[in-house]
Scaffold this active site. Structure first.
Site, PDB file in Angstrom:
ATOM      1  N   HIS A 192       0.837  -1.176  -0.126  1.00  0.00           N
ATOM      2  CA  HIS A 192       0.039   0.087   0.028  1.00  0.00           C
ATOM      3  C   HIS A 192       0.888   1.199   0.147  1.00  0.00           C
ATOM      4  O   HIS A 192       0.260   2.296  -0.615  1.00  0.00           O
ATOM      5  CB  HIS A 192      -1.173  -0.096   1.174  1.00  0.00           C
ATOM      6  CG  HIS A 192      -2.011  -0.926   0.855  1.00  0.00           C
ATOM      7  ND1 HIS A 192      -2.186  -2.484   1.204  1.00  0.00           N
ATOM      8  CD2 HIS A 192      -3.143  -0.861   0.216  1.00  0.00           C
ATOM      9  CE1 HIS A 192      -3.149  -2.873   0.676  1.00  0.00           C
ATOM     10  NE2 HIS A 192      -3.963  -1.908  -0.003  1.00  0.00           N
ATOM     11  N   GLU A 433     -10.692 -11.435  -5.342  1.00  0.00           N
ATOM     12  CA  GLU A 433      -9.179 -11.210  -4.936  1.00  0.00           C
ATOM     13  C   GLU A 433      -8.725 -12.370  -4.073  1.00  0.00           C
ATOM     14  O   GLU A 433      -7.428 -12.515  -3.488  1.00  0.00           O
ATOM     15  CB  GLU A 433      -8.875 -10.043  -4.332  1.00  0.00           C
ATOM     16  CG  GLU A 433      -9.929  -9.503  -3.094  1.00  0.00           C
ATOM     17  CD  GLU A 433      -9.471  -8.026  -2.446  1.00  0.00           C
ATOM     18  OE1 GLU A 433      -8.655  -7.533  -2.912  1.00  0.00           O
ATOM     19  OE2 GLU A 433     -10.560  -7.745  -1.914  1.00  0.00           O
ATOM     20  N   ASP A 457      -3.987  -8.608  -4.427  1.00  0.00           N
ATOM     21  CA  ASP A 457      -4.155  -9.838  -3.446  1.00  0.00           C
ATOM     22  C   ASP A 457      -4.647 -11.198  -3.945  1.00  0.00           C
ATOM     23  O   ASP A 457      -3.983 -12.123  -3.403  1.00  0.00           O
ATOM     24  CB  ASP A 457      -5.844  -9.467  -2.577  1.00  0.00           C
ATOM     25  CG  ASP A 457      -5.263  -8.430  -1.493  1.00  0.00           C
ATOM     26  OD1 ASP A 457      -4.344  -8.568  -0.980  1.00  0.00           O
ATOM     27  OD2 ASP A 457      -6.235  -7.619  -1.080  1.00  0.00           O
ATOM     28  N   CYS A 504      -8.907  -3.918 -10.893  1.00  0.00           N
ATOM     29  CA  CYS A 504      -8.703  -2.798 -10.246  1.00  0.00           C
ATOM     30  C   CYS A 504      -7.358  -2.833  -9.693  1.00  0.00           C
ATOM     31  O   CYS A 504      -6.650  -2.050  -8.848  1.00  0.00           O
ATOM     32  CB  CYS A 504      -9.677  -2.269  -9.098  1.00  0.00           C
ATOM     33  SG  CYS A 504     -10.017  -3.406  -7.804  1.00  0.00           S
TER      34      CYS A 504
HETATM   35  C1  PEP Z   1      -6.290  -5.657  -4.910  1.00  0.00           C
HETATM   36  O1  PEP Z   1      -6.206  -6.299  -3.858  1.00  0.00           O
HETATM   37  O2  PEP Z   1      -5.898  -5.923  -6.252  1.00  0.00           O
HETATM   38  C2  PEP Z   1      -7.019  -4.435  -4.600  1.00  0.00           C
HETATM   39  C3  PEP Z   1      -7.094  -3.485  -5.674  1.00  0.00           C
HETATM   40  O3  PEP Z   1      -7.066  -3.907  -3.535  1.00  0.00           O
HETATM   41  P1  PEP Z   1      -5.908  -3.398  -2.394  1.00  0.00           P
HETATM   42  O4  PEP Z   1      -4.645  -3.078  -3.072  1.00  0.00           O
HETATM   43  O5  PEP Z   1      -6.388  -2.247  -1.815  1.00  0.00           O
HETATM   44  O6  PEP Z   1      -5.556  -4.613  -1.285  1.00  0.00           O
HETATM   45 MG    MG Z   2      -7.316  -5.959  -2.132  1.00  0.00          MG
END
Ligand code: PEP
Ligand code: MG
Length: 573
Positions: A192, A433, A457, A504
């Site tokens: 993140h 995910e 994920d 995403c």
């Molecule tokens: C993902 O896991 O791809 C996602 C978009 O969510 P995050 O990166 O916030 O876990």
């Molecule tokens: Mg995620």
């Protein structure tokens, strides 16, 4: 001059003095330079910390006297004398004026000097005083750090932030106006910290490993986030090259900007929706300047990571700002995805042995229905201001989706009974995910209105690789055949059920991967807004027929290396 290498986590080049979010040999003690104008405030901070330390020691002395006796109380009496010692106070004042270093660092330096001096005196009494020095120093430090542990918001000089690791909450709270780049020992491309660095357009090199210890506070660094390179103490030629890279980047950006109002259509007319991922409403201006087709992922948990837990009204206002800001374009808001590295002890999240496999995301929300329904009410109320969709994170079973939908209906009735307008119907989708969701996507497609594949994920759980651990980052591979098969299966099941499917995860931001995903049948790609122009250019450079042919070839390949090499030969990036 020295070069160290890490993971190219956020593009761009910057140079500035290093700000160490820890002291070189002393984890948890930051070391940085103070602006000359801020010296009086830094001194006041030190005086306040010693004042609080004195109050504390006086209480301990009284307690010792009452409960143990004169001899024990004398220890604390000695500590009080040290805290009042004019030599100590004058030395810190002098060093602050001369070196402009933060007072935690100066206290640590003084502690080391005193310990060194005392160690050379071979007298048991003197030797015992060493632990007193440590004790007093730690006490002052404790007070300095208590208020300033997360002092990233107070950085007031242009700096390159160097840290062992950065939490999402650090990234949110830091003073982004002055942080020109980020370098960390830990972390990977989809951690993140990396996602936020890209969102905030801060160049970042993460996962440099133990080499981070060779960087010193105040040293000039060049951070090249495109190549994953950090240069410390650069010579003039390196600085000139960095300046030239910044100019070249801005020329490239203006070239790509010309694509802003053009659709992401293949040469034979298939349009792919390119949407933006956002973390906080502050990003809206940057998002709008990149011309997205909507917001594909609003990571709502970042509203909770800025230091306090927002109530229904505050959340409602944040969601409404984003929804109205998109002027009728679709906005997908993901419900609270905390847990894992997004820790929020204020909400009762606990230390877990395996946080990434634990009480996260929808699992947390289904057991903390008070927090979840507050969010759902805020979302439903804001949804009347535009085209809004709700998305649940980390769904692993159809039962979780049913229960989340049930709570959404309860929240809807509560809104109505409180006199709030809510939309009659709102699309409700899920993030795919975890492998169980992808493998049972035929079942989930019966009740989900849409899918959004979270590859960050999905790769983590498919490959059993912590996405923030640089030691195993080579396994976080979007093109691994196992990952591609799960994506393909999800797309196929969505198509059978007639529901839209997008992505995403960070994979969407790679132009070559974006072409592959379009060829696999993905209709929506959502990414950090800065990635949109380059992905658009790649999509516009070929036909959907070619993209499909590329996808068919890739699905027969044996390894991610083979896929990457093939894509780089076929796709213009
Ligand atoms: C993902 O896991 O791809 C996602 C978009 O969510 P995050 O990166 O916030 O876990
Ligand atoms: Mg995620």
């Amino acid at each position: 001059m020295r070069e160290i290498r890490g993971i190219a986590a956020s593009p761009g080049t910057a140079s500035a003095p290093a700000f160490l979010f820890y002291e070189e040999e002393e984890p948890n003690v930051p070391s940085y330079l103070i602006e000359p104008g801020d010296i009086p405030a830094e001194w006041a901070r030190f005086v306040a910390a010693t004042g609080r330390a004195k109050e504390e020691v006086a209480l301990l002395r009284d307690k010792a006297l009452a409960e143990a006796g004169q001899e024990q109380a004398a220890i604390f009496e000695a500590h009080l004398l040290m805290l009042d010692d004019p030599e100590v106070i004058d030395r810190i004042r002098h060093d602050l004026d001369q070196t402009h270093r933060n007072t935690e660092r100066l206290v640590l330096d003084l502690e080391r000097d005193l310990v060194e001096k005392l160690s050379s005196i071979q007298d048991p009494y003197v030797q015992e005083r060493i632990s007193d020095v440590h004790d007093v120093s730690r006490r002052i430090m404790g007070h300095l750090l208590k208020k300033e542990r997360f002092c990233l918001a107070d950085i007031s000089v242009d700096s390159i932030l160097v840290a062992r690791d950065l939490l999402p909450s650090d990234m949110i709270s830091m003073n982004r106006a002055h942080i020109k780049a980020v370098v960390t020992e830990a972390g990977g491309r989809t951690s993140h910290a990396a996602i936020l660095a890209r969102a905030f357009q801060i160049p970042a090199v993460l996962g440099v490993g133990p080499d981070v210890a060779s960087l010193h506070s105040g040293t000039i660094l060049i951070v090249d986030g495109n190549r994953g390179l950090v240069i410390s103490d650069p010579d003039q030629a390196a600085l000139d090259r960095a300046a030239a890279a910044v100019t070249a980047q801005s020329e490239k950006d203006s070239e790509l900007e010309m694509l802003r109002d053009l659709p992401a259509s293949t040469v034979d007319g298939t349009q792919i929706q390119l949407k933006a991922n956002i973390e906080i409403p502050d990003e809206m201006a940057a998002v709008l300047s990149h011309g997205p087709d909507g917001i594909g992922l609003f990571r709502s948990e970042f509203l909770f990571l800025g230091g306090h837990v927002p109530g229904e009204e505050e959340q409602f206002n944040a969601y409404r700002t984003v929804i109205e800001g998109m002027k009728g374009k679709p906005v997908t808001i993901r419900t609270l995805d905390i847990g894992g590295d997004k820790v929020l002890p204020e909400l009762g999240a606990q230390d877990e042995k395996n946080p990434l496999l634990g009480w996260r995301a929808i699992r947390f929300c289904l057991s903390r229905t008070d927090i979840f329904k507050t969010q759902l009410r805020a979302l439903l109320r804001a949804a009347v201001f535009g085209d809004t969709r709700i998305m649940f994170p980390m769904i692993s079973t159809a039962d979780e989706l049913d229960r989340a939908r049930g709570l959404l209906e309860e929240a809807r009735s509560e809104c109505r009974s409180r006199g709030h307008a809510v939309p009659a119907r709102i699309p409700v989708g899920i993030m795919v995910e975890v492998p169980s969701a992808a493998l049972s996507s035929d079942i989930l497609a019966r009740t989900a209105d849409f899918f959004s594949i979270g590859t960050n994920d999905l790769i983590q759980y498919t490959m059993a690789v912590d996405r923030g651990n640089e030691k195993v980052s080579y396994l976080h591979e979007p093109f691994h055949p196992a990952v591609l098969r799960l994506i393909k299966l999800t797309i196929e099941n969505a198509a059978i059920a007639g529901i839209p499917v997008g992505i995403c995860g960070e994979m969407a931001a790679d132009p070559a991967a974006a072409v592959l995903l379009a060829g696999m049948g993905m209709s929506e790609l959502s990414m950090s807004c800065v990635a949109i122009p380059a992905v658009k250019r790649a999509i516009r450079s070929l036909s959907i027929v070619t993209a499909r042919e590329i996808a068919t070839t890739v699905m027969k390949m044996q390894s991610s290396g083979e896929v990457a090499a093939y894509l780089s030969a076929r796709v213009r990036v």
